[in-house]
Scaffold this motif. Structure first.
Motif, PDB file in Angstrom:
ATOM      1  N   TRP A 185      35.854 -20.146  16.123  1.00 31.76           N
ATOM      2  CA  TRP A 185      36.954 -20.896  16.728  1.00 31.76           C
ATOM      3  C   TRP A 185      36.918 -22.372  16.308  1.00 31.76           C
ATOM      4  N   SER A 186      35.741 -22.913  16.105  1.00 33.98           N
ATOM      5  CA  SER A 186      35.612 -24.334  15.746  1.00 33.98           C
ATOM      6  C   SER A 186      36.245 -24.639  14.388  1.00 33.98           C
ATOM      7  N   TYR A 187      36.437 -23.632  13.552  1.00 31.37           N
ATOM      8  CA  TYR A 187      37.029 -23.817  12.230  1.00 31.37           C
ATOM      9  C   TYR A 187      38.532 -23.512  12.205  1.00 31.37           C
ATOM     10  N   MET A 188      39.086 -23.098  13.345  1.00 32.27           N
ATOM     11  CA  MET A 188      40.501 -22.724  13.362  1.00 32.27           C
ATOM     12  C   MET A 188      41.402 -23.938  13.201  1.00 32.27           C
ATOM     13  N   LYS A 189      42.472 -23.760  12.418  1.00 34.99           N
ATOM     14  CA  LYS A 189      43.469 -24.805  12.220  1.00 34.99           C
ATOM     15  C   LYS A 189      44.711 -24.473  13.036  1.00 34.99           C
ATOM     16  N   GLU A 190      45.576 -25.459  13.201  1.00 35.98           N
ATOM     17  CA  GLU A 190      46.706 -25.338  14.128  1.00 35.98           C
ATOM     18  C   GLU A 190      47.605 -24.154  13.798  1.00 35.98           C
ATOM     19  N   HIS A 191      47.812 -23.848  12.520  1.00 35.44           N
ATOM     20  CA  HIS A 191      48.755 -22.805  12.131  1.00 35.44           C
ATOM     21  C   HIS A 191      48.122 -21.416  12.086  1.00 35.44           C
ATOM     22  N   GLU A 192      46.824 -21.311  12.370  1.00 32.89           N
ATOM     23  CA  GLU A 192      46.121 -20.038  12.229  1.00 32.89           C
ATOM     24  C   GLU A 192      46.108 -19.256  13.540  1.00 32.89           C
TER      25      GLU A 192
END
Length: 273
Positions: free
Chosen positions: A236-243
């Motif tokens: 989750w820490s690597y998730m970007k807004e559009h993902e």
């Protein structure tokens, strides 16, 4: 101890026989590979005894049942018992239908199990023969919370004693117990529930941990639960807004791939009751 459990999976690369559901079979295989173990998928009754004989353990998941797969589960389970292999049951959706409930009960009655892993509703169905499972998700009335934690710990220890195996209940708070000791685990993210199959993945991962740590099965089961939760946090820490949830699924598998025993030991959040 958790470090050693994970390192043993990497070092020993155990072979895991999975009879798992068709919705998540690819993800189960990939997370086992990510941990350094090897998966084999087979549910054909004429095939399962040979396949399970070359593996170190068996993961039975009842998520997509049919008559042939049920026969395969029973044949593979009995063969695994003959060989002294680890057997894990994931009673997906037990309580949601007569077939699922009866199949779970049949497996429990006819196969010697090392671990039963499910959500609280599924585990209560195993305990009571009835349940209020809504699909494959836990009933909201059955959630383990800080308010009912002592009661839940007592329940899971007593059930482990009665069933003669480790019981692992996963949810917002995870419980992994034998009759004497319960790991209360607080790793993970609520967003993991948006992905189909994180529980199925955990059952495959846990079976690999159990095979690799035959003399520390409770600790191995708890380590697997922590590893999955830590992977959810890292992913989750690597998730970007559009993902979204598809990317998140892949990031969890990647987090397991890049995890080692030291990282697991550092980020595991648990207490023992």
């Amino acid at each position: 101890m958790f470090k050693e459990c994970f390192d043993n999976v990497r070092e020993k690369s155990p072979l895991v026989h999975n009879i798992t559901n068709y919705v998540t079979v690819n993800d189960v295989a990939n997370i086992i590979l990510a941990a350094g173990a090897s998966p084999i998928m087979s549910d054909e009754p004429e095939d399962v005894e040979d396949i399970t004989s070359i593996c170190g353990g068996l993961n039975i998941n009842i998520g997509t049942l049919h008559k042939s797969s049920i026969e395969g589960m029973l044949r593979a389970g009995k063969k695994s018992n003959e060989l002294g292999h680890v057997v894990l049951l994931d009673p997906v959706g037990a309580g949601a239908s007569k077939l699922r409930t009866e199949t779970a009960e049949k497996i429990v009655n006819e196969i010697r199990l090392d671990v039963i892993r499910g959500n609280i509703s599924e585990i209560k169905t195993i305990a009571n023969g009835i349940g209020t499972t809504h699909g494959v998700d836990a009933d909201v009335n059955d959630k383990v919370t800080d308010e009912n934690l002592d009661e839940a710990v007592s329940f899971v220890k007593n059930l482990a004693d009665r069933m003669g195996c480790i019981i692992a209940i996963t949810g917002a708070i995870d419980l992994v117990a034998d009759k004497d000791k319960c790991y209360v685990i607080r790793n993970g993210r609520k967003e993991m529930s948006s992905i189909t199959g994180t529980g199925c993945q955990l059952s495959g991962l846990m079976t690999a941990f159990l095979i690799a740590n035959p003399n520390a099965k409770l600790e191995a089961a708890a380590a697997a639960v922590c590893a999955m939760g830590v992977a959810g946090e890292i992913g989750w820490s690597y998730m970007k807004e559009h993902e979204g949830n598809s990317t998140y699924r892949n990031r969890i598998i990647d987090a397991i791939f890049n995890m080692d025993g030291d990282m697991l030991e550092r980020y595991a959040k648990y207490e023992i009751k």
